[in-house]
Design a protein around this motif. Sequence first.
Motif, PDB file in Angstrom:
ATOM      1  N   ASP A   1      41.819  35.559  45.240  1.00 28.30           N
ATOM      2  CA  ASP A   1      42.521  36.444  44.314  1.00 28.30           C
ATOM      3  C   ASP A   1      43.740  35.695  43.768  1.00 28.30           C
ATOM      4  O   ASP A   1      44.641  35.318  44.520  1.00 28.30           O
ATOM      5  N   GLY A   2      43.756  35.467  42.465  1.00 27.14           N
ATOM      6  CA  GLY A   2      44.836  34.717  41.833  1.00 27.14           C
ATOM      7  C   GLY A   2      46.207  35.349  42.030  1.00 27.14           C
ATOM      8  O   GLY A   2      47.211  34.640  42.136  1.00 27.14           O
ATOM      9  N   GLU A   3      46.256  36.677  42.098  1.00 19.80           N
ATOM     10  CA  GLU A   3      47.539  37.362  42.319  1.00 19.80           C
ATOM     11  C   GLU A   3      48.102  37.067  43.698  1.00 19.80           C
ATOM     12  O   GLU A   3      49.315  37.056  43.884  1.00 19.80           O
ATOM     13  N   LYS A   4      47.217  36.835  44.661  1.00 19.19           N
ATOM     14  CA  LYS A   4      47.656  36.615  46.041  1.00 19.19           C
ATOM     15  C   LYS A   4      47.760  35.138  46.402  1.00 19.19           C
ATOM     16  O   LYS A   4      47.999  34.804  47.565  1.00 19.19           O
ATOM     17  N   ALA A   5      47.564  34.265  45.410  1.00 15.95           N
ATOM     18  CA  ALA A   5      47.640  32.822  45.656  1.00 15.95           C
ATOM     19  C   ALA A   5      48.467  32.135  44.565  1.00 15.95           C
ATOM     20  O   ALA A   5      48.015  31.188  43.933  1.00 15.95           O
ATOM     21  N   PRO A   6      49.706  32.598  44.345  1.00 12.94           N
ATOM     22  CA  PRO A   6      50.494  32.054  43.228  1.00 12.94           C
ATOM     23  C   PRO A   6      50.775  30.554  43.354  1.00 12.94           C
ATOM     24  O   PRO A   6      50.834  29.848  42.345  1.00 12.94           O
ATOM     25  N   PHE A   7      50.910  30.053  44.565  1.00 19.81           N
ATOM     26  CA  PHE A   7      51.196  28.630  44.756  1.00 19.81           C
ATOM     27  C   PHE A   7      50.055  27.775  44.205  1.00 19.81           C
ATOM     28  O   PHE A   7      50.287  26.845  43.434  1.00 19.81           O
ATOM     29  N   PHE A   8      48.815  28.103  44.566  1.00 19.43           N
ATOM     30  CA  PHE A   8      47.666  27.306  44.119  1.00 19.43           C
ATOM     31  C   PHE A   8      47.330  27.563  42.648  1.00 19.43           C
ATOM     32  O   PHE A   8      46.847  26.663  41.960  1.00 19.43           O
ATOM     33  N   VAL A   9      47.600  28.763  42.163  1.00 19.14           N
ATOM     34  CA  VAL A   9      47.416  29.046  40.739  1.00 19.14           C
ATOM     35  C   VAL A   9      48.329  28.123  39.933  1.00 19.14           C
ATOM     36  O   VAL A   9      47.911  27.530  38.938  1.00 19.14           O
ATOM     37  N   GLU A  10      49.578  27.979  40.391  1.00 21.14           N
ATOM     38  CA  GLU A  10      50.538  27.111  39.696  1.00 21.14           C
ATOM     39  C   GLU A  10      50.157  25.638  39.853  1.00 21.14           C
ATOM     40  O   GLU A  10      50.128  24.890  38.875  1.00 21.14           O
ATOM     41  N   LYS A  11      49.853  25.209  41.059  1.00 19.49           N
ATOM     42  CA  LYS A  11      49.529  23.798  41.314  1.00 19.49           C
ATOM     43  C   LYS A  11      48.285  23.339  40.545  1.00 19.49           C
ATOM     44  O   LYS A  11      48.226  22.217  40.076  1.00 19.49           O
ATOM     45  N   LEU A  12      47.287  24.205  40.455  1.00 23.27           N
ATOM     46  CA  LEU A  12      46.034  23.851  39.787  1.00 23.27           C
ATOM     47  C   LEU A  12      46.037  24.251  38.308  1.00 23.27           C
ATOM     48  O   LEU A  12      45.032  24.104  37.629  1.00 23.27           O
TER      49      LEU A  12
END
Length: 194
Positions: A105-116
Amino acid sequence: AVKLNKVEKAIQNDEEFEDDFELERLREARMRQLQNQKQEQIENIGKGHGQYRDITQDEFLKEVTGSNKVVCHFYHKDFERCKVTDHHLAKISTKHIETRFIKIDGEKAPFFVEKLMIRTMPTLVCFIDGVAVDKVIGFEGLADTMPEGKEDEWPTIYLASLLGDKGMLDKKNIVDEDAALEQQQRKLEELRIA
């Protein structure tokens, strides 16, 4: 002439022995290859291949580095197109155990959404040996040939072929099951009519 026949027979026997030896060597090599493939399949199933599961941000690194090939779907729970992608990935994951399929879930993984640099959902990120090597952003390359208003109705084979082209699936194992089922139904209908 008798000695020559014996020599010819001896040479012929040696050649047959060499042919038998070569065939046996090839057979043993193929058997080892099949055993290695079977062992790899067993290991992959043990790692979670053959399923499509939701992970958390804390599990992300372990999941994408734990297998040679991983496809990760970054989704948003309220986006219909993410649900369409989910449907297709669930079908593909059971047929292609050479690759691990996960979603986050992109909402619950902001760190990896930003990094990737995930800017659109759905986005599929393709990992090989823990390194992001490619992405499928939205329905790019999937809905291009679909008629207007039917962009969300592309067949599963489109995604499987796209992932095969990206090196994430074994191309020789990609089968258009929808077309095969349609063909079976046509044959059954023809038999009923006859």
